[in-house]
Design a protein around this motif. Structure first.
Motif, PDB file in Angstrom:
ATOM      1  N   ARG A 102       0.835  -1.204   0.000  1.00 40.41           N
ATOM      2  CA  ARG A 102       0.000   0.000   0.000  1.00 40.41           C
ATOM      3  C   ARG A 102       0.870   1.255   0.000  1.00 40.41           C
ATOM      4  N   ASN A 103       0.266   2.339  -0.475  1.00 41.40           N
ATOM      5  CA  ASN A 103       0.908   3.665  -0.453  1.00 41.40           C
ATOM      6  C   ASN A 103       2.282   3.656  -1.131  1.00 41.40           C
ATOM      7  N   ASP A 104       2.377   2.881  -2.246  1.00 43.03           N
ATOM      8  CA  ASP A 104       3.622   2.812  -3.024  1.00 43.03           C
ATOM      9  C   ASP A 104       4.808   2.361  -2.177  1.00 43.03           C
ATOM     10  N   GLY A 105       4.539   1.489  -1.215  1.00 44.88           N
ATOM     11  CA  GLY A 105       5.614   0.989  -0.363  1.00 44.88           C
ATOM     12  C   GLY A 105       6.469  -0.044  -1.058  1.00 44.88           C
ATOM     13  N   ASN A 106       7.574  -0.412  -0.413  1.00 43.91           N
ATOM     14  CA  ASN A 106       8.506  -1.420  -0.928  1.00 43.91           C
ATOM     15  C   ASN A 106       8.102  -2.772  -0.346  1.00 43.91           C
ATOM     16  N   ILE A 107       7.631  -3.672  -1.181  1.00 42.38           N
ATOM     17  CA  ILE A 107       7.098  -4.951  -0.738  1.00 42.38           C
ATOM     18  C   ILE A 107       8.164  -5.813  -0.071  1.00 42.38           C
ATOM     19  N   LEU A 108       9.436  -5.487  -0.276  1.00 41.13           N
ATOM     20  CA  LEU A 108      10.527  -6.282   0.301  1.00 41.13           C
ATOM     21  C   LEU A 108      10.812  -5.917   1.756  1.00 41.13           C
ATOM     22  N   GLU A 109      10.266  -4.827   2.226  1.00 42.70           N
ATOM     23  CA  GLU A 109      10.503  -4.429   3.608  1.00 42.70           C
ATOM     24  C   GLU A 109       9.762  -5.356   4.565  1.00 42.70           C
ATOM     25  N   LYS A 110      10.284  -5.433   5.790  1.00 45.33           N
ATOM     26  CA  LYS A 110       9.830  -6.431   6.747  1.00 45.33           C
ATOM     27  C   LYS A 110       8.352  -6.307   7.096  1.00 45.33           C
ATOM     28  N   VAL A 111       7.851  -5.113   7.234  1.00 44.67           N
ATOM     29  CA  VAL A 111       6.463  -4.941   7.629  1.00 44.67           C
ATOM     30  C   VAL A 111       5.514  -5.563   6.607  1.00 44.67           C
ATOM     31  N   PHE A 112       5.895  -5.493   5.333  1.00 45.43           N
ATOM     32  CA  PHE A 112       5.059  -6.069   4.279  1.00 45.43           C
ATOM     33  C   PHE A 112       5.262  -7.578   4.199  1.00 45.43           C
ATOM     34  N   SER A 113       6.525  -8.025   4.298  1.00 52.19           N
ATOM     35  CA  SER A 113       6.783  -9.454   4.190  1.00 52.19           C
ATOM     36  C   SER A 113       6.166 -10.219   5.362  1.00 52.19           C
ATOM     37  N   ASP A 114       6.122  -9.612   6.541  1.00 48.41           N
ATOM     38  CA  ASP A 114       5.504 -10.278   7.685  1.00 48.41           C
ATOM     39  C   ASP A 114       4.007 -10.469   7.465  1.00 48.41           C
ATOM     40  N   GLU A 115       3.358  -9.424   6.951  1.00 48.27           N
ATOM     41  CA  GLU A 115       1.919  -9.552   6.714  1.00 48.27           C
ATOM     42  C   GLU A 115       1.648 -10.539   5.574  1.00 48.27           C
ATOM     43  N   LEU A 116       2.544 -10.558   4.607  1.00 45.89           N
ATOM     44  CA  LEU A 116       2.416 -11.503   3.502  1.00 45.89           C
ATOM     45  C   LEU A 116       2.565 -12.945   4.010  1.00 45.89           C
ATOM     46  N   LYS A 117       3.491 -13.146   4.932  1.00 43.39           N
ATOM     47  CA  LYS A 117       3.678 -14.476   5.517  1.00 43.39           C
ATOM     48  C   LYS A 117       2.432 -14.922   6.274  1.00 43.39           C
ATOM     49  N   THR A 118       1.808 -14.002   6.994  1.00 47.87           N
ATOM     50  CA  THR A 118       0.569 -14.318   7.712  1.00 47.87           C
ATOM     51  C   THR A 118      -0.536 -14.715   6.741  1.00 47.87           C
ATOM     52  N   MET A 119      -0.641 -13.986   5.626  1.00 47.57           N
ATOM     53  CA  MET A 119      -1.650 -14.312   4.621  1.00 47.57           C
ATOM     54  C   MET A 119      -1.401 -15.689   4.016  1.00 47.57           C
ATOM     55  N   GLU A 120      -0.131 -15.996   3.748  1.00 50.64           N
ATOM     56  CA  GLU A 120       0.238 -17.292   3.201  1.00 50.64           C
ATOM     57  C   GLU A 120      -0.202 -18.421   4.130  1.00 50.64           C
ATOM     58  N   SER A 121       0.047 -18.237   5.391  1.00 50.96           N
ATOM     59  CA  SER A 121      -0.336 -19.252   6.377  1.00 50.96           C
ATOM     60  C   SER A 121      -1.854 -19.401   6.431  1.00 50.96           C
ATOM     61  N   PHE A 122      -2.557 -18.285   6.314  1.00 52.76           N
ATOM     62  CA  PHE A 122      -4.022 -18.323   6.333  1.00 52.76           C
ATOM     63  C   PHE A 122      -4.553 -19.133   5.152  1.00 52.76           C
ATOM     64  N   ILE A 123      -4.001 -18.892   3.972  1.00 56.76           N
ATOM     65  CA  ILE A 123      -4.481 -19.589   2.769  1.00 56.76           C
ATOM     66  C   ILE A 123      -4.212 -21.088   2.887  1.00 56.76           C
ATOM     67  N   ARG A 124      -3.058 -21.451   3.325  1.00 56.05           N
ATOM     68  CA  ARG A 124      -2.680 -22.863   3.363  1.00 56.05           C
ATOM     69  C   ARG A 124      -3.365 -23.639   4.490  1.00 56.05           C
ATOM     70  N   ASN A 125      -3.652 -22.984   5.590  1.00 56.02           N
ATOM     71  CA  ASN A 125      -4.131 -23.711   6.763  1.00 56.02           C
ATOM     72  C   ASN A 125      -5.571 -23.409   7.164  1.00 56.02           C
ATOM     73  N   ASN A 126      -6.059 -22.224   6.863  1.00 53.10           N
ATOM     74  CA  ASN A 126      -7.372 -21.818   7.374  1.00 53.10           C
ATOM     75  C   ASN A 126      -8.502 -21.970   6.369  1.00 53.10           C
ATOM     76  N   ILE A 127      -8.180 -22.066   5.106  1.00 51.21           N
ATOM     77  CA  ILE A 127      -9.231 -22.211   4.092  1.00 51.21           C
ATOM     78  C   ILE A 127      -9.453 -23.704   3.856  1.00 51.21           C
ATOM     79  N   THR A 128     -10.609 -24.178   4.260  1.00 49.99           N
ATOM     80  CA  THR A 128     -10.924 -25.601   4.154  1.00 49.99           C
ATOM     81  C   THR A 128     -12.344 -25.783   3.639  1.00 49.99           C
ATOM     82  N   VAL A 129     -12.609 -26.967   3.105  1.00 51.78           N
ATOM     83  CA  VAL A 129     -13.959 -27.317   2.659  1.00 51.78           C
ATOM     84  C   VAL A 129     -14.294 -28.706   3.199  1.00 51.78           C
ATOM     85  N   GLU A 130     -15.590 -28.956   3.349  1.00 46.27           N
ATOM     86  CA  GLU A 130     -16.062 -30.253   3.818  1.00 46.27           C
ATOM     87  C   GLU A 130     -16.625 -31.040   2.647  1.00 46.27           C
ATOM     88  N   PHE A 131     -16.181 -32.306   2.532  1.00 45.49           N
ATOM     89  CA  PHE A 131     -16.713 -33.174   1.474  1.00 45.49           C
ATOM     90  C   PHE A 131     -16.547 -34.624   1.919  1.00 45.49           C
TER      91      PHE A 131
END
Length: 877
Positions: A102-131
């Protein structure tokens, strides 16, 4: 038997005269039969299942990219244990996520990479379906890579940590010790500086692109993956609102299909609105007033007839769709705009038939009036039906499936609507002509009351009606004039207020020399603007244009366009017929080939299998090794498989030669591209790489990236459109020549067709419309529409009994000026409800139809009459 110009016109008129008498004798049969046929065919709609594969529908069937994709897919099928991000050639069960600081920031900086890591974990572990009583997460559904694990996005954290610790990161390939990775297709919006060895060093970046590949076989697993995709979309809709430092966009394999369905779903209420508008317009046009008063003549005014006339087109639409469904012709969502077109054309023809009936003498018996009406109007609407249906019939020869299917459905709907007009609507005309003959109220079917100034107000408003034999009433909302007519002159009476306007006011003014001069100047300006627009024609249907404007995927395409298509998009290059790599000369040739690709003006360097081949070449030079004396392929296998995490493990296809030796049969490598953000540059890149591949014919080189499917459409849409226009115009000219008696007039019909099509192409460009699969449909349609307007006026001009060209023009415009104007207005009203639909496809349809109708109307009522009056007059003189 020879057939010259217009040879079919008298025979057609005679046939329809006899046909009108037949329908008048047995109207019930002609009324009931179409209703029963419609009810039967419409049952086919129950099994209607839309085909929504956007790549199939909107890319040419003979597109080279489809062959290229199949070659790669056959050699490297996307199966468990072979997935490498960036190398898949299909998007089956694929999810893309783009993350922008956001706000033309540098995606390589830690504040962005940390939030990106949290999102990655959410996608891999929290998104589930029942079948089947089981919970499925991404780890259960993902396609594994060569190392047997789900492909991960560890490179994001690795690159971010390197950047955070001040380590220079090379670009587009990151190298760390003996490891390397191509990141240009994942890291976007990069700003670079030059390092010590003239290498590109990353200064900052804006976005990361993440790929999640799910299993799509067997069918049950594909179904579960589809459920996960939809759950992913729902979860991310909520999750992205909670992110503080990053903006998240996403896209999955079902997105285009879902969005095409949304396009169609938004059209259903719009069609109801268009139908109501056309019914109201038709009812207003049917209003006739009593002479000397402003009260409605309820004998001649037939509102129910107007409703049935519009419904006639609905019967044709339902019958065509049901019939084609029974025949197994696939339906697709773009066909949802077809009813707007067909109901408008059907309404146009209704106006022509009603206008023709009003020109008959009310002193005649109803069967004679119907016979004269059919002899007069049926030839005109026959021209309309044949030209419109043929123009779409010609459209079926295109190689773009969406256009092909749309044209099949529209052609059948138009033909069935015409058939129902000759049967159902003609029978309705018979019944209402009988009612009119008996002086009955057209709604209540009771005797109408003759006008009297002393009549009560409710009688004046709801019960007045003229009684035959009397003068023809007004067909507008203004008082009619009276006239007594004889049988011989009844066919060409002009006592309608609107008809009188076109005959006695509009046409004489149009024929004034100074008006001709002004109109001629307007025409030259029109041609100049059309040619200017055509010279700036833009081609191609971009993927984002298949979406509705408020789609969640639209921002994702914009991110790709902004951050990835300028620099870094990867291209696969396949050597299908690998030479004997034990030969050093062949290895040098392979290196030269890779360098040729890498050094093109749209490349940024090569990566992949070519990397190990060069490493072995360097080792051979440094250590004086002769690999052809040793076992080259054994050494190559040892090098390639030394690290299963390297992407080129899956890039080599092994086989045996004629001596049963284990050899490399084919292999692929990747290169990065730049400057492909526009359709023009994408087409240029496609042509450039294919041309380079053609230089190495003996190696059978194939180039491919998914965007090629769309660039092939850009390249083929112009020749496909031109081919369809040429064939359609040729068919139109044959029909015009057979039904219009005068050769010179047929020639000017041809000129008008060309002029209208030129204007549609030019002005649609000036209006911001590309030449693509959507506009191509309406350009094909404009050929038929251009014949409609020109042929109606020209036919009326030719059959006129007047002796001078000016009088003929007045006669033609008096007869058909108002019906043509009604037709144009009804069509524009029908499609105007589409103008505010937030979807490029629908708005494009509206714009091109609007241009085709308005330009055709302008030619029919202004330019063509002037051409006929000037040039035919010169030839006759």
């Amino acid at each position: 038997m020879r057939c010259g110009f217009g040879c079919l016109e008298p025979k057609a008129a005679k046939f329809f005269h006899s046909y009108g008498l037949l329908v008048s004798q047995y109207p019930f049969i002609f009324l009931l039969s179409p209703i029963l046929v419609t009810c039967f065919l419409a049952t086919g709609l129950i099994g209607l299942e839309p085909l929504s594969d956007a790549l199939y529908l909107y890319t040419p069937t003979d597109a080279p990219s489809k062959t290229e994709r199949r070659i790669i897919h056959d050699a490297w099928p996307l199966v468990d244990g072979t997935f490498v991000a960036g190398r898949a050639v299909t998007q089956s069960r694929e999810v893309q996520v783009a993350v922008v600081a956001r706000n033309d920031g540098n995606i390589l900086e830690k504040v962005f990479s940390d939030e990106l890591k949290t999102m990655e974990s959410f996608i891999r572990n929290n998104i589930t379906v029942e079948f089947n009583n089981r919970t499925w997460s991404f780890s259960d559904l993902c396609l594994a890579g060569p190392d047997g694990r789900c492909a991960n996005n560890d490179h994001i954290q690795l690159v971010s940590r390197l950047y955070h610790h001040g380590i220079n990161i090379t670009y587009p390939t990151v190298r760390l010790a003996d490891k390397s990775a191509y990141i240009a297709s994942a890291l976007g919006g990069v700003k670079l500086a030059k390092g010590e060895n003239n290498e590109n060093i990353i200064v900052e970046a804006s976005a990361w692109l993440l790929i999640y590949q799910l299993k799509f076989y067997p069918n049950e697993m594909s179904y579960i993956s589809g459920l996960w995709e939809r759950e992913f979309k729902n979860q991310m809709d909520s999750y992205k609102k909670r992110s503080k430092y990053i903006s998240i966009t996403y896209f999955h394999s079902q997105t285009l299909s879902d969005e095409l369905k949304r396009n169609a779903e938004r059209l259903a209420p719009k069609f109801i609105g268009a139908f109501v508008i056309l019914v109201c317009f038709s009812v207003l046009c049917s209003i006739v007033t009593i002479k000397g008063s402003g009260y409605i003549d309820w004998v001649v005014t037939k509102p129910i007839l107007s409703v049935l006339g519009v419904s006639n087109a609905g019967m044709g639409i339902a019958s065509a769709m049901g019939m084609l469904t029974y025949m197994g012709i696939q339906y697709n969502d773009i066909i949802a705009v077809m009813p707007f077109l067909v109901v408008a054309v059907g309404t146009d023809n209704m106006f022509l038939m009603v206008a023709s009936l009003k020109r008959t003498d009310r002193n005649l018996k109803y069967d004679q009036r119907i016979a004269e009406c059919m002899a007069d109007a049926a030839v005109s609407i026959l021209i309309t039906a044949l030209t419109d249906a043929l123009s779409f019939g010609v459209g079926t020869i295109t190689t773009i499936p969406a256009v092909q299917i749309f044209c099949i459905y529209t052609m059948c709907a138009l033909l069935l609507t015409f058939a129902y007009q000759l049967t159902f609507f003609c029978a309705v005309l018979v019944y209402y002509t009988r009612i009119e003959e008996q002086g009955l109220h057209s709604i209540w079917l009771r005797p109408a009351v003759t006008y009297s100034s002393t009549s009560p107000l409710n009688v004046k408003l709801f019960w007045l009606g003229s009684q035959p034999p009397k003068a023809l009433p007004s067909c507008g909302t203004v008082n009619s004039s009276t006239s007594s007519t004889s049988l011989t002159s009844s066919k060409h009476l002009h006592h309608c207020t609107a008809t009188s306007f076109f005959r006695n006011w509009y046409a004489p003014v149009l024929m004034q020399p100074w008006i001709r001069a002004i109109a001629g100047l307007w025409y030259l300006i029109y041609l100049a603007l059309s040619i200017y627009g055509c010279s700036h024609l833009k081609e191609g249907l971009e993927p984002a244009n298949l979406l509705v404007d408020d789609s969640y995927a639209t921002p994702h395409y914009r991110v790709l366009e902004r951050h990835y298509w300028h620099y870094g998009a990867s291209l696969q290059i396949v050597v299908n017929n690998a030479p004997d790599l034990r030969n050093p000369v062949e290895r040098i040739n392979m290196d030269k080939m890779a360098s040729t690709f890498a050094n093109s003006k749209v490349s940024i360097g090569d990566e992949g299998v070519q990397f190990w081949l060069r490493e072995m070449q360097v080792s051979e030079d440094v250590h004086k090794i002769t690999y052809d004396d040793m076992k080259f392929y054994d050494q190559a296998a040892k090098y390639i498989y030394s690290d299963m995490s390297q992407p080129w493990v899956v890039d080599v296809v092994w086989g045996r030669n004629n001596q049963s030796e284990h050899v490399i049969k084919s292999y692929r490598f990747m290169i990065g591209m730049r400057d492909i953000s526009t359709t023009t540059k994408q087409t240029e890149a496609t042509n450039t790489f294919r041309e380079i591949a053609s230089r190495f014919e003996r190696y059978n080189v194939t180039t491919y990236m998914p965007l090629w499917l769309f660039t092939d459409q850009y390249a083929l849409v112009v020749p496909n459109t031109m081919q369809d226009i040429v064939v359609a115009v040729a068919c139109m000219l044959v029909i015009s020549a057979l039904l219009i008696p005068q050769p010179v007039c047929s020639f000017w019909v041809a000129v008008t067709i060309g002029s209208i099509d030129l204007g549609v192409l030019g002005f649609m460009t000036l209006w911001g419309v590309n030449l693509d699969a959507i506009s191509m449909i309406t350009i094909i349609m404009s050929v038929g529409f251009s014949v409609d307007y020109s042929a109606h006026i020209t036919y009326a001009y030719v059959i006129s009994k007047e002796t001078t060209t000016t009088a003929r023009v007045c006669d033609a415009l008096g007869d058909l000026g108002w019906p043509v104007a009604q037709g144009a207005m009804s069509t524009i009203l029908a499609v105007s409800v589409l103008s505010d639909v937030p979807a490029y496809m629908i708005v494009t349809f509206f714009k091109t139809v609007f241009l085709a109708i308005s330009i055709g109307f302008l030619h029919g009522l202004v330019f063509l009459p002037l051409m006929l009056s000037v040039f035919v007059e010169i030839l006759e003189f």
